[in-house]
Structure formats: structure tokens, C-alpha cells
Design an enzyme around this catalytic site. Structure first.
Site, mmCIF file in Angstrom:
data_model
loop_
_atom_site.group_PDB
_atom_site.id
_atom_site.type_symbol
_atom_site.label_atom_id
_atom_site.label_comp_id
_atom_site.label_asym_id
_atom_site.label_seq_id
_atom_site.Cartn_x
_atom_site.Cartn_y
_atom_site.Cartn_z
ATOM 1 N N LYS A 237 -2.738 8.125 -0.268
ATOM 2 C CA LYS A 237 -2.700 7.463 0.215
ATOM 3 C C LYS A 237 -1.978 7.173 1.740
ATOM 4 O O LYS A 237 -3.049 6.795 2.672
ATOM 5 C CB LYS A 237 -1.637 6.659 -0.470
ATOM 6 C CG LYS A 237 -2.318 5.840 -2.289
ATOM 7 C CD LYS A 237 -0.941 5.535 -2.689
ATOM 8 C CE LYS A 237 -1.770 5.155 -4.260
ATOM 9 N NZ LYS A 237 -0.827 4.820 -5.483
ATOM 10 N N GLN B 141 4.896 3.132 -6.491
ATOM 11 C CA GLN B 141 4.715 4.415 -7.550
ATOM 12 C C GLN B 141 4.401 4.307 -9.057
ATOM 13 O O GLN B 141 6.743 5.021 -9.091
ATOM 14 C CB GLN B 141 4.196 5.627 -6.384
ATOM 15 C CG GLN B 141 3.854 6.413 -7.097
ATOM 16 C CD GLN B 141 1.963 6.772 -7.182
ATOM 17 O OE1 GLN B 141 1.945 5.610 -5.971
ATOM 18 N NE2 GLN B 141 1.337 6.681 -8.161
ATOM 19 N N ASP C 58 -0.740 -4.146 -4.695
ATOM 20 C CA ASP C 58 -1.239 -3.955 -6.356
ATOM 21 C C ASP C 58 -1.240 -4.232 -6.828
ATOM 22 O O ASP C 58 -2.109 -4.860 -8.377
ATOM 23 C CB ASP C 58 0.553 -2.902 -6.734
ATOM 24 C CG ASP C 58 -0.039 -1.430 -7.015
ATOM 25 O OD1 ASP C 58 -1.117 -0.509 -6.578
ATOM 26 O OD2 ASP C 58 0.543 -0.535 -7.162
#
Ligand code: NDP
Length: 291
Positions: free
Chosen positions: A53, A97, A120
Site C-alpha cells: 500500500k 489493517q 476502507d
């Protein structure tokens, strides 16, 4: 019949170039989008994801920030970092995460993120917006799957989509997105009575199960479009191999089109994370979203 291969890697590369172009455009207006990633613990798979990422952000011109916590971080410690990032004007996207250690309430942490920075799309507010058809930040994997599907099939209206999996991060948002495209949607899960019969009716199959090569070729309708979200690490012929949730070798002889693993949905997920970060930055700063 041999199916058309839906090349997610190539389409994701195009999307990433578009995002980079969009970032260059908003930078002229004094906006550099920034993504903060919070990583808890030393899970090697999570570290690989976070590193890729960071690299993808750099290539797109997006600033990236990283906070690392050991696996014994407290919920309070994690929440105070989220509060700091919420208040930081250089941060437009916050990603925690997953998975988090068992002593942390993951949903509480996600719901502490400013919904405007929830790239997200897992915050309850963004999930609710998606459910009622309002614009918001959409989870990256289902968004990437949808963009790839539309690129391949065009108009999806009237198609029967069967989604296998009902998780909050893939299956459920995928169902909402396909409903919005006027598909007829069936969502299957571990208690579905006759999964092969459900899959047989599908023009579009989205497999998000987490079981290697679970979906068999003889379940598929001839010519169906198969989107394989699964990422499973297996040992085959003495070597480590990544496979999807669909028995690819056999399914490609029945399907009309199919995504490979790797090189299908995976690259789309990261491309959509960059897209969401640009979208969030533009919305926060009141700049037109260039894509
Ligand atoms: P979850 O484990 O959260 O959900 C799996 C779903 O599959 C559940 O709804 C479960 O049903 C269903 N399921 C499990 N076994 C069966 C079965 N035998 N028959 C029918 N349904 C079953 O997984 P995720 O949604 O997080 O991920 C799914 C897959 O996608 C994984 O392989 C993951 O690695 C991959 N993934 C890939 C991403 C990418 O970037 N390409 C990103 C995110 C995930 P029930 O609800 O009844 O338990």
C-alpha cells in the site's frame, strides 16, 4: 470452451494511472492526499499488504503515514491514535489493517474513524449509506470487483448475480453494489441449502468464501462470468501457491469469463484504496473529484 481471462492487473494499472493523474491535478490546487495506515502486531501477511500500500501511494503521488503498534496495545491506546489521525489535516484516509488481536473490539475502532476519512468503507455510517443507496466511501474489494465487472460486461441490469459469502467487507457490500446496478442478487453462505443449484442460475458469480478451489466447474452455467475474490495459500507439488475460491483450471472451460488468482481482484483492491483516498481528500477539502 475457454473463458476470456479478465485481467485485473492491467485494469488496475490503468486505474492507478488515472488516480495519479487526478492527484497531480488536485496538487495544483494545493491538495496532496494523505493515507495513514495503522498496523498492530507482526503478522507477516499484514506487513506485506501494508508495504505494498505504501509503495502504491508513492507511485500515485499520495503521501503515506504509518503507525506501528505491538500486539499488546490497548484499545484506549489505539483509539487515541485514531483521534490524533482524525484531527490531522494532512491525513485524508485512515486504514486500520485487519485482523486486530482478539482483545481489541475491531468494530469500535473502525467506528472511531472519522467517516469522511474511512477509506476502507467499513464505518457503520458508510455501510448504512451503501445500504440505502447514498454516495459514501465504498469498501475497496467489492468496489474493485464491480468496476472490473462493468468494464467487462457493460450494463449489468437484469443479470442474476450469485454472491458466495456474506462478510461485512466483501459479500454484503458486493450485494448492495450489484443491487444498485439493478442485478437480481442472491447471497449464499455456509447454511445455504443447495449451493451448486444456486450457482447454476447465475450469470455472474462472485466467490468470497476463503476456501481453496471450492466452487466447481459443474456448478456453473455455461458462459457465466466468474469473479474470484478468494486468496488462499496452498502447497502443491512441493511449492507454495496462491489459489482462489474457484477451481480455475476446470471452471475456465465452462465460464464465459473469469478472473485469475493472482492477477484478478487483488490488484483492484489496492487501486480502489488509492481512488478512495483521492475521493476522500477532495470531499474533505471541497475540491471536485477529478475521476
Ligand atoms: P469471511 O471468512 O469473513 O467470510 C467468508 C464467507 O464465506 C462467510 O459468509 C461464510 O458463510 C462463507 N462460507 C464459508 N464456508 C462456506 C461454505 N462451505 N459454503 C458456503 N459459504 C461458505 O471472509 P472474507 O469475506 O473476509 O474473505 C473471503 C475471501 O476473500 C478470502 O479468501 C479472503 O482472503 C479474500 N479476500 C480477498 C481480498 C482481495 O483483495 N482480493 C480482500 C478481502 C478478502 P457464514 O457467514 O455462514 O459463515
Amino acid at each position: 470452451m475457454t473463458a476470456v481471462l479478465i485481467d485485473g492487473k492491467a485494469f488496475a494499472a490503468t486505474l492507478r494511472e488515472q488516480v495519479a493523474g487526478g492527484v497531480a491535478q488536485v496538487q495544483k490546487q494545493g491538495l496532496t492526499p494523505g493515507l495513514a495506515v495503522v498496523l498492530v502486531g507482526e503478522d507477516p501477511a499484514s506487513q506485506v499488504y501494508v508495504n505494498s500500500k505504501k509503495k502504491a501511494c508513492a507511485e500515485a503521488g499520495i503521501a503515506s503515514f504509518e503507525t506501528l503498534f505491538s500486539s499488546d496495545v490497548t484499545q484506549v491506546g489505539l483509539l487515541s491514535e485514531i483521534a490524533r489521525l482524525n484531527a490531522d489535516d494532512t491525513v485524508h484516509g485512515i486504514l486500520v489493517q485487519l485482523p486486530l488481536p482478539g482483545h481489541i473490539d475491531a468494530q469500535a475502532v473502525i467506528n472511531a474513524i472519522d467517516p469522511a476519512k474511512d477509506v476502507d468503507g467499513f464505518h457503520i455510517l458508510n455501510a448504512g449509506k451503501l445500504a440505502v443507496g447514498q454516495d459514501g466511501l465504498v469498501p475497496c474489494t467489492p468496489l474493485g470487483t464491480l468496476l472490473l465487472l462493468k468494464h467487462h460486461l457493460g450494463n449489468l441490469a437484469g443479470k442474476h448475480a450469485v454472491i458466495i459469502g456474506r462478510s461485512n467487507i466483501v459479500g454484503k457490500p458486493m450485494a448492495q453494489l450489484l443491487l444498485k446496478e439493478s442485478c437480481t442478487v442472491t447471497v449464499c453462505h455456509s447454511k445455504t441449502a443447495d449451493l451448486p443449484a444456486e450457482v447454476k442460475r447465475a450469470d455472474i458469480v462472485v466467490a468470497a468464501i476463503g476456501q481453496p478451489e471450492f466452487v466447481k466447474a459443474d456448478w456453473l452455467k455455461q458462459g457465466a462470468t466468474v469473479m474470484d475474490v478468494g486468496i488462499n495459500r496452498i502447497m502443491r507439488d512441493g511449492a507454495n501457491k496462491l489459489v482462489g475460491d474457484v477451481d480455475f483450471a476446470a471452471a475456465k472451460e465452462v465460464a464465459g469469463a473469469i478472473t485469475p488468482v493472482p492477477g484478478g481482484i487483488g490488484p483492484m483492491t489496492i487501486a480502489c484504496l488509492l481512488r478512495n483516498t483521492l475521493q476522500a481528500a477532495c470531499a474533505i477539502r471541497g475540491v471536485a473529484f477529478p475521476l
